[in-house]
Enzyme design. Structure first.
Site, PDB file in Angstrom:
ATOM      1  N   ASP A 248      -4.145  36.254 -39.596  1.00  0.00           N
ATOM      2  CA  ASP A 248      -4.428  36.562 -40.987  1.00  0.00           C
ATOM      3  C   ASP A 248      -4.078  38.029 -41.225  1.00  0.00           C
ATOM      4  O   ASP A 248      -4.050  38.823 -40.282  1.00  0.00           O
ATOM      5  CB  ASP A 248      -5.910  36.307 -41.264  1.00  0.00           C
ATOM      6  CG  ASP A 248      -6.310  36.657 -42.682  1.00  0.00           C
ATOM      7  OD1 ASP A 248      -5.511  36.392 -43.601  1.00  0.00           O
ATOM      8  OD2 ASP A 248      -7.409  37.192 -42.869  1.00  0.00           O
ATOM      9  N   ASP A 553     -10.717  35.995 -40.805  1.00  0.00           N
ATOM     10  CA  ASP A 553     -12.076  36.402 -41.125  1.00  0.00           C
ATOM     11  C   ASP A 553     -12.672  35.637 -42.292  1.00  0.00           C
ATOM     12  O   ASP A 553     -13.877  35.625 -42.483  1.00  0.00           O
ATOM     13  CB  ASP A 553     -12.130  37.905 -41.439  1.00  0.00           C
ATOM     14  CG  ASP A 553     -11.336  38.251 -42.691  1.00  0.00           C
ATOM     15  OD1 ASP A 553     -10.425  37.474 -43.058  1.00  0.00           O
ATOM     16  OD2 ASP A 553     -11.616  39.299 -43.305  1.00  0.00           O
ATOM     17  N   ASP A 557      -9.513  30.794 -43.662  1.00  0.00           N
ATOM     18  CA  ASP A 557      -8.917  30.740 -42.326  1.00  0.00           C
ATOM     19  C   ASP A 557      -9.553  29.674 -41.437  1.00  0.00           C
ATOM     20  O   ASP A 557      -9.015  29.353 -40.380  1.00  0.00           O
ATOM     21  CB  ASP A 557      -9.069  32.101 -41.633  1.00  0.00           C
ATOM     22  CG  ASP A 557      -8.429  33.233 -42.417  1.00  0.00           C
ATOM     23  OD1 ASP A 557      -7.292  33.052 -42.860  1.00  0.00           O
ATOM     24  OD2 ASP A 557      -9.080  34.277 -42.594  1.00  0.00           O
TER      25      ASP A 557
END
Length: 820
Positions: A248, A553, A557
């Protein structure tokens, strides 16, 4: 014997449970338990209720800082900006409006008339009607995807599964074949049973479960010391096996804190601002990296002061016993200006009392700027920041200057920055009393700033370590393509826009998996992707043969984290949903900790291999000894209880100590092992065969020679058992490295192993002199001469394996000094 084995299995279960319990406890401490309430209107009355009691049709009222409790259709709003970063990955706050509609296919981040559960009101206020709750929300869809996603096995689980099945089938087949041959030879059933049990005990490495659990526990503890928490032991070595990291961006590669990184002064001077996030540390330097001259310093201070005054956020420095911390709240863009001002020594809580506010207009999306008028010693000063085209209309500037400035703003925006201009100037008391922005004019243009969610400082070095370790890194984000490209270029991941792919192009591919796999082959950054597309990308990379680790986070995700081979969640600023879906958690949210996890994961797997090598090679030697003795028509060389003593008590001490081996040089400079590579690869097979055959043949020669010399059978077994113990004492040093010479691995790297060898030998000698134990094991003390004689034979395995390593290195063109 049965009770003894059962006790060992129970000890193994206790060790694993305690270690996993500790790791899970560490993970739980990272989660904050917060009860959220929401203001709703029901039956014409407003009341606060727990968010989990909201139902479809409720009218909710949201203020700055409110958490959105459900999916809400806006009824009205007042200059509303929403932080959706944990849900969509968008780093900038999103402007929301109530008078727009969208198609069902519109990406989540572009639905401007909707508020989604999991987001936060940044500035403004809104009223809306709840249209989706629970599993019907956007977060609920993610939860459903999590429930339907099956976690793949770790490489160690898959390898051990194949290994245990293989050794189990091999041992049972060997025992059955040998037992049948003995029966056909006329041997009694009781004796056949005893032979079969003894052979099974020889072949099966009973201490392996304990040793592997200890090796993974050691790896887990070492990872925890380097801020990588692993709740489940089987995941310890997974990160070390990964071939690709799908990371990410927002909050993982970047700080998830908007920061002023570039300032373009009025004269065109470009200034770079150091530091990132909400910390007042960072220097201002020129484009060449040198300090600014006096004129540029003065101009920068004027801009920072104006940006700090025209502000509606709060940023305070707090000192407590020499420890400095910062408290902040408000709009993230305003905070970026306050941090810039603080880096230059201006704090708003100190400035405002010295320069009292006369009037203030917070940022408004229709005006595209904010205004504050302050009383100073020089008179009334107006400070303005906002969109460059709007600010320039209020400034004294020529047409050519405006063109130059707007071109510079466009260039900054193309680099991924959010660009805001700053101006200030004196105003009359009449204007201050009735500050109509449209009537302002004649202000001095001070410059413009480039704001971005900055790259974490440690990321470039961490990416270089990943490259050296043969691990690819891809970024998968919901953020804007230009922003993602800018960060990727700073990190050294991409050079051209062709390496960036937007989610809408993946949507256009539909259900064509071949076209999808082809599209992602050469892409390094995936931008504007939604959670389900991220999951699809991860699965496609797995289908291409990659062992994929995913970092993240946010709630968005979570599906990809769970579907990956190794999910890595942020512990400090990540969501509970992400942490629960992941295999491991970074306690410090530091991307560089992933590199530490990779190194420790590889060391843990190396130690598992070393333990397997020790146990299987010594087990193989026992099988060789048994077969040679039986085919030579000799009695059983060792009884089952003696073999249990050898495998579990004596060798069991050493294999546990071997699990504490430190990493070898160059652990991060070798390519990852293929996920399909078994534990018993070519090298492991050859070294096990050579060492097992030598120990087995040497032990048989000793057994045959001593029996031919007329040594008593009980005394012979006593000496043979001592020889096997000594063989294992010596052979453990061969197992410390599969390629390096045993003499080049420093003893100081694992002093526990030295003590384990001494204790192992001491336990066996002590058992010789201990009544009861010596009777059960049928052993007795030996003379110093006999001990030295068998010890000299045992040293032979060290010589043989040193020769093997030299020959192997020459034949297969490897370097004995390279890491395994």
């Amino acid at each position: 014997d049965m009770l003894f084995i059962f006790a060992v299995l129970q000890i193994n279960a206790i060790i694993g449970s305690v270690q996993e319990s500790r790791a899970q406890s560490s993970a739980e401490k990272l989660s904050a338990m917060i009860q959220i309430e929401t203001l709703v209107t029901r039956g014409g009355k407003s009341t606060h209720i727990p968010s989990n009691e909201i139902v479809v049709g409720d009218i909710v009222h949201l203020l700055p800082g409110s958490n959105v409790p459900a999916d809400v259709r806006l009824l009205n709003e007042d200059d509303l900006k929403v932080d959706e970063s944990l849900l969509t990955g968008e780093s900038l706050p999103i402007n929301k409006v109530s008078d727009e509609t969208y198609l069902d296919a519109t990406p989540l981040a572009d639905r401007r008339n909707m508020l989604h559960a999991g987001s936060t009101i940044d500035i403004g206020r809104a009223d809306g009607v709840v249209v989706h709750i629970a599993t019907d929300t956007a977060i609920g869809e993610i939860a459903e995807a999590l429930r339907a996603t099956k976690k793949p096995r770790t490489p160690l689980e898959a390898r051990l599964y194949r290994f245990t099945w293989s050794i189990g089938v091999l041992v049972m087949a060997t025992v059955a074949m040998l037992g049948l041959s003995q029966v056909l030879s006329g041997v009694g059933m009781l004796e056949v049973f005893q032979i079969s049990v003894a052979l099974a005990v020889s072949a099966i490495p009973e201490g392996l479960p304990v040793a592997i659990t200890v090796a993974l526990s050691v790896g887990s503890a070492r990872m925890a010391r380097r801020n990588v928490i692993v709740p489940e032991l089987q995941s310890v070595e997974g990160l070390g096996a990964c071939t690709l990291i799908a990371s990410d961006k927002t909050g993982t590669i970047t700080c998830n804190m908007l920061t002023v990184k570039v300032v373009m002064l009025a004269d065109g001077t470009r200034v770079f601002i150091g530091g990132e996030g909400y910390v007042a540390d960072g220097d201002a330097t020129s484009a060449t990296g040198t300090p600014l001259d006096d004129n540029s310093q003065k101009a920068l201070h004027e801009l920072a002061l104006a940006g700090g005054l025209s502000n509606d956020a709060s940023f305070e420095r707090i000192e407590d016993g020499g420890t400095v911390s910062y408290e902040h709240f408000g709009d993230t863009t305003d905070l970026a200006f306050l941090v810039l001002a603080a880096k230059l020594g201006y704090y708003r809580e100190i400035l405002v009392p010295q320069m009292p506010e006369v009037s203030q207009f917070p940022f408004d999306s229709s005006r595209k700027l904010s205004l504050c008028i302050n009383q100073t010693d020089q008179g009334l000063i107006a400070s303005i920041k906002g969109a460059p085209e709007r600010v320039l209309k209020l400034c004294v500037s020529t047409g050519d200057e405006r063109v130059r400035i707007l071109e510079a703003a466009s260039k900054l925006a193309s680099e991924g920055y959010r660009v805001l201009a700053v101006a200030s100037g004196e105003v009359s008391p009449e204007t201050a009393e009735n500050p109509l922005i449209e009537q302002l004019g004649g202000l001095d243009y001070l410059g413009m700033v480039g704001i971005i969610d900055p790259l974490r400082a440690e990321v470039p070095e961490a990416l270089m370590h990943c490259k050296n370790a043969g691990i690819e890194v891809r970024t998968v984000t919901g953020d804007h393509p230009e922003t993602a490209f800018a960060i990727g270029r700073q990190a050294g991941m991409v050079e051209t826009h062709q390496e960036v792919l937007q989610g809408k192009f993946l949507t256009a591919l539909g259900d064509d998996p071949e076209a999808f796999n082809e599209a992602i082959s050469n892409v390094r950054i995936f931008a504007r992707v939604d959670p389900m597309q991220k999951l699809q990308i991860v699965r496609a990379l797995q289908d291409k043969g990659h062992f994929v680790a995913v970092t993240g986070d946010g709630v968005n995700d979570a599906p990809a984290l769970k579907a990956s081979h190794v999910g890595v969640a942020m512990g400090r600023d990540g969501t509970d949903v992400a942490r629960s879906a992941a295999n491991m958690i970074l306690a410090d949210d530091n991307f560089a900790s992933i590199v530490a996890g990779i190194e420790e994961g590889r060391i843990a797997y190396d130690n598992v291999r070393k333990v397997v090598y020790l146990l299987v090679s010594t087990g193989a030697s026992e099988i060789v000894l048994f077969f040679l003795a039986l085919f030579a028509g000799l009695p059983l060389p060792l009884f089952a209880v003696q073999l249990l003593w050898l495998n579990l008590v004596t060798n069991g001490v050493q294999d546990v100590a071997l699990a504490f081996e430190k990493g070898e040089p160059g652990t991060l400079k070798r390519p990852p092992r293929s996920p399909s590579q078994p534990i018993f690869d070519r090298q492991m097979t050859l070294q096990t065969l050579v060492s097992g055959l030598f120990i087995g043949i040497a032990a048989f020669w000793f057994y045959y020679h001593q029996m031919a010399a007329g040594v008593d059978e009980a005394q012979l077994r006593n000496e043979l058992l001592l020889l096997m113990v000594l063989f294992e004492n010596v052979h453990v040093f061969n197992c410390r490295s599969e390629r390096r010479s045993a003499f080049k691995v420093p003893l100081s790297a694992n002093p526990l192993l030295i003590w384990a060898v001494i204790i192992s030998q001491g336990i066996h000698i002590g058992a010789m002199y201990t009544p009861g134990i010596s009777d059960v094991l049928e052993i007795a003390p030996v003379s110093l001469y006999d001990w030295l004689f068998v010890a000299s034979l045992a040293l032979g395995v060290l010589v043989v394996m040193e020769i093997f390593k030299l020959v192997y290195a020459k034949v297969f063109k490897t370097d004995m000094n390279e890491p395994d």
